[in-house]
Scaffold this motif. Structure first.
Motif, short mmCIF file in Angstrom:
data_model
loop_
_atom_site.label_atom_id
_atom_site.label_comp_id
_atom_site.label_asym_id
_atom_site.label_seq_id
_atom_site.Cartn_x
_atom_site.Cartn_y
_atom_site.Cartn_z
N VAL A 1 99.28 -25.62 8.25
CA VAL A 1 98.11 -24.73 8.38
C VAL A 1 97.18 -25.25 9.47
O VAL A 1 96.71 -24.48 10.31
N GLN A 2 96.91 -26.56 9.44
CA GLN A 2 96.00 -27.10 10.45
C GLN A 2 96.66 -28.29 11.14
O GLN A 2 96.46 -29.44 10.73
N PRO A 3 97.44 -27.99 12.18
CA PRO A 3 98.21 -29.06 12.82
C PRO A 3 97.32 -30.13 13.48
O PRO A 3 97.73 -31.28 13.62
N ASP A 4 96.10 -29.75 13.84
CA ASP A 4 95.26 -30.69 14.61
C ASP A 4 94.44 -31.62 13.74
O ASP A 4 93.53 -32.29 14.23
N ILE A 5 94.73 -31.66 12.45
CA ILE A 5 93.97 -32.53 11.56
C ILE A 5 94.60 -33.93 11.60
O ILE A 5 95.82 -34.07 11.68
N SER A 6 93.76 -34.95 11.57
CA SER A 6 94.31 -36.31 11.69
C SER A 6 94.84 -36.80 10.34
O SER A 6 94.49 -36.24 9.30
#
Lengths: 604, 604
Positions: free
Chosen positions: A289-294
């Motif tokens: 869903v949120q690929p850019d989350i660390s």
């Protein structure tokens, strides 16, 4: 819903941001056509605008057909917004053909379908916010209508009293016309008094005659301007709040319902226990869903959801996921300064440390606030003076020095996250832009905590103001189109150095010696879309209308209608919205979820 | 508190309604002195006004001394309102002596203590509501101040931008003065733009020069007129609501506390049971507190309190008593019509019954609504026509007939209670009053249920509007006093038939060819208290100020200050108040207690 891979690909393509921007671009082009169509700012031949419009219509049709492929047919035709777009495209085509035919055979023709163009903004799939605003207005309408009827009744009654009180006294207005003798004129004048546009003027002849007549106007203003206008605000605000609550409730319910369904798909059942979702599955989902989350951020979220470290989460914790993902977490790693790793001996030397401590001290900030204030004074002074022009360069050097010093003493990333974009970027970029450098002053105000709270609320309002902007554009565009057809060319504007004798009365003999011409309002006209928009804005602020002098008296209906729609309804919604935003700001501090996240962070 | 019979008698005497009215009468006389003092509407010799003022001051002193006897000394001197009254009386005396002495020796003197007079209204014991309003304003002040500073910062910044944008272009205003070249002038002009008073005018020179400059003004109006003014309303409203809640909570707590103490005095203890109050004791109390309550009403209240018919009530039910007494119960005894008892054979005959049924039918009401509407049209027509004058008599006969028919078919008391005072009394009395007969039309509107709800809310606001009226009078009076000292005699008004050459410029050469004189605003001056009040009202609606032309430019401060105090603070409180009244009306229908009373009534 069709769940074949092909259908999903089509659906994802439909919601691709590129297409959404493209649709907005085409709508913008379609709306901007008014600049080139008669009455035009920049005249273009009719075939050029027609071709552009055809292209736009083709684009809208393609988008509509795409949408029809994505969702089932029966749902497509049940949705009023699709039917609306279809009708707009069809009517535009019909209008273009009729207009072309009439023009070709030399008849008078009106492009009436231009009024429909802004409705595209409302009816496209992306116009959700705008549709919500219109729905909120529609819901408030019945109650507004009752108050409005009562208000009009009061105006009509006061007009009747005014007719009886002043009609027989043979008073004259300042222009020498008879004062308060015609009932319809009185109704209109008293309506305008509610907008305060003709405030002392309309009262002066009666007041000059006798002091006691002032009582009539005072009563009128108290009841109609103050009480009734407040009641309008109350009705609009009340409906807005009620509607907002319902909408939010509906949205929350829909979100929960969808999350529960997602949970049903992902759940694993271990024997007799409650169904759960495992950490691996959850991780995969969040990454999708949120690929850019660390990774660190994701682990933090997991530890909030899985409070007891069981390695899996139940339904309740899973449903929270969407809200959790919405909370912004700013990563503030205390990395060492790059210079510290490259040149440790120099960076850690005592003079360098002194500089760093100096820059981090509060006095440094105050010094620069003072410099900005002094700069503001210099900006206010005469610029022709070479000394002052040179001083401006000195200030520029000072600002550059500040940025360099800060970059030296703070870690660059920390520097940029500390200074929010409009605080740092502005002072960086706008130093170069000439006139806007005054905005630097905002930095001084922003440093004071109390002001910052107010400014932050104002900034939060920003996105919703965009919705209101669209709403205003839709309404203004429609009124501008009608106004241009009614009043175009009636008033002409002459350049300051023109010697045309018509300049004294705006090119219309009916305006000879009128207040309109005397105040040099000639540029306030409906001769093209730009001046129409500016005029409508002026009418929103103060409803003055000299246009009735140049056309039939019934043209006043246009201005009264505009006042009702824009000032009584839309501006009140805007005020209601600002009020609500500030009330929320004053009462709620942080949501429950957000504070639980913060607790976790503190625990770490 | 002292509870000796003498002290109680003194206390009751102090709170006697006659004395309270007397105090208000003296304050009214004291305030009205401004009509007779220089600059006067009706000039009176100085010794007359001085004697009247001395009498007033003596009355206030007597009242204060009386109050000092009633309450303990230490509490008397701790109360700021007593100190205020004492100071006002003292300062007024000092001012009178100084003024008299200076006048006698031929010097210029100012009666500065007149500014203090309206403060008496606030500080007398009866001015509770007004003090509450001022307290609410005082509490809101810090937050208003922060927003105001931010707002002024925005105005100052926009002014700086305007100076840089327009100052160098050599533009001229419509009066030929240089446009936007002086910083302080710009600040003032842009401040006035917030009040929308100079709305298109201030923008026209720049707009005529280039369309793009309109963007500057549009941004300014959006930010300062719409957003900041809404924020002011939000802050004032928020504080008002918060303060209102606290006040109500405090009042309810105080009431409960007093009722519990009363219960402690009256309670009877029967063995081990809870302490109770017997019905006999309760009856005596109610009869003492509200002697004009009927037996049936009292029994009803008792049966509500004593829900289980135990013959005595506990603490909880006793505490409710004060609220119970506040609920209005309208007695609607279905007595027979007097004619029925006197002339039964005639009244019960079939033609008489037919008449009664006819009058009670809805069609009868609608017929008369129609008649009133037709009458309204006739009022609007030319009255010189003898035919129309005669028709008016016919209408009067019709209305009389209606009243007689209703008296015949309804029992007279029922008739008067059915028609509330402003519905029946007005149509009865105002038929005679010539111009106000138009108010008959209200009857038609009142018959429609939806409108009635709105009108009832407006009527409920009534009493609080009185408090606001006092608030406005206090503020206006102070501004009028200052304004009169600053501007008296600067502008003169000439009658319409005057041939004085000074008439063209209001008797002041500085106003030659000014817009102020051209619009014939000469009567808008500070030459006496009446015209000052009317002018201040006009300034509340639209802040136009031509006065700065006739005095020093710093006089503008007066008008800006007036705008801040009246429009930004007081009018916003008024709007907040109307909003709150309507929200309460829309959300709450009936209180709990009221509905339990109604249930009881239905049970009976």
């Amino acid at each position: 819903f069709d769940t074949t891979p092909q259908a999903i690909r089509l659906y994802l393509l439909y919601n691709h941001w590129g297409f959404q921007i493209l649709v907005y671009a085409f709508i913008l082009v379609d709306l901007a056509l008014a600049i080139f169509e008669d009455p035009a700012v920049v005249p273009l031949p009719i075939w050029v605008t027609s071709v552009i419009e055809l292209v736009c219509l083709a684009a809208f049709t393609a988008r509509l057909v795409h949408y029809a492929k994505v969702i089932p047919r029966e749902r497509f035709w049940k949705d009023p917004k699709n039917i609306c777009i279809f009708a707009i495209i069809l009517l535009s085509l019909v209008d273009m053909i009729i207009y072309g035919a009439l023009k070709a055979s030399g008849f008078y023709a009106v492009r009436w379908s231009r009024v429909l163009r802004p409705l595209l903004l409302v009816n496209i799939t992306e116009g959700r916010q705008l549709r919500r605003a219109f729905r909120s207005i529609r819901n408030a309408l019945p109650q507004i209508l009752y108050v409005f009827l009562l208000f009009m009744f009061s105006v009509l009654m006061f007009s009747l009293m005014a007719l009886k009180l002043f009609g027989k006294r043979g008073l004259k207005t300042i222009e020498g016309r008879p004062y308060f003798t015609n009932y319809l004129e009185i109704v209109f004048d008293l309506y305008v008094l509610v907008t305060t546009a003709n405030s002392p003027d309309i009262m002066m002849p009666a007041y000059n005659f006798s002091v006691y007549f002032a009582v009539f106007f005072i009563t009128y203003i108290l009841i109609n301007t103050y009480i009734f206008m407040s009641v309008f605000l109350a009705v609009v605000y009340n409906n807005y709040k009620k509607y907002l609550k319902e909408e939010v409730r509906k949205l929350v319910r829909a979100k929960r319902h969808k999350m529960v369904r997602a949970f049903g798909v992902l759940q694993e059942r271990k024997g007799e226990e409650e169904p759960v979702v495992s950490q691996a599955c959850w991780n995969q989902l969040v990454r999708l869903v949120q690929p850019d989350i660390s990774n660190a951020h994701r682990e933090l979220l997991w530890s909030v959801s899985d409070d007891n470290n069981k390695g899996c989460i139940g339904k309740v914790a899973f449903v929270q996921l969407a809200d959790l993902l919405n909370i912004q977490v700013i990563m503030m790693k205390s990395r060492p300064h790059p210079l510290k790793t490259w040149l440790p001996s120099l960076y850690l030397s005592s003079p360098s440390r002194l500089v760093c401590r100096m820059v981090q001290h509060k006095a440094f900030m105050y010094t620069y606030d003072l410099i900005i204030l002094v700069n503001a004074v210099f900006i206010g002074l005469d610029e022709e003076d070479p000394l002052i022009a040179n001083v401006e360069w000195a200030f520029l050097v000072l600002y550059l020095l500040e940025i360099l010093l800060k970059l030296y003493s703070f870690e660059p990333r920390a520097f940029f996250s500390r200074h929010q974009f409009w605080n740092c970027d502005l002072s960086l970029i706008l130093d170069i832009v000439f006139i806007l450098r005054i905005l630097r002053l905002i930095r001084v105000v922003d440093n004071i905590k109390r002001f910052r709270a107010i400014i932050n609320t104002l900034i939060k309002i920003g996105p919703t103001i965009l919705t209101f902007g669209q709403l205003i554009v839709v309404v203004y565009y429609i009124f501008a189109m009608v106004g241009m057809e009614l009043f175009k060319g009636k008033i002409r504007f002459f350049e300051a150095n023109s010697t045309d004798p018509d300049k004294a009365f705006c090119g219309n003999a009916l305006l000879k010696n009128s207040v309109f011409a005397k105040h040099n309002y000639c540029k306030n006209n409906f001769n093209n879309i730009v001046s129409s928009f500016i005029l409508l804005l002026e009418l929103t602020v103060v409803n003055q209308c000299g246009f009735t002098a140049v056309t039939h008296i019934s043209a006043r209906m246009f201005f009264v209608l505009f006042h009702i729609v824009v000032v009584i309804i839309i501006i009140n919604i805007f005020i209601a919205f600002v009020l609500e935003a500030f009330f929320v700001e004053y009462t709620v501090d942080q949501s429950n979820l957000q504070s639980s996240l913060e607790k976790k962070i503190e625990e770490l």
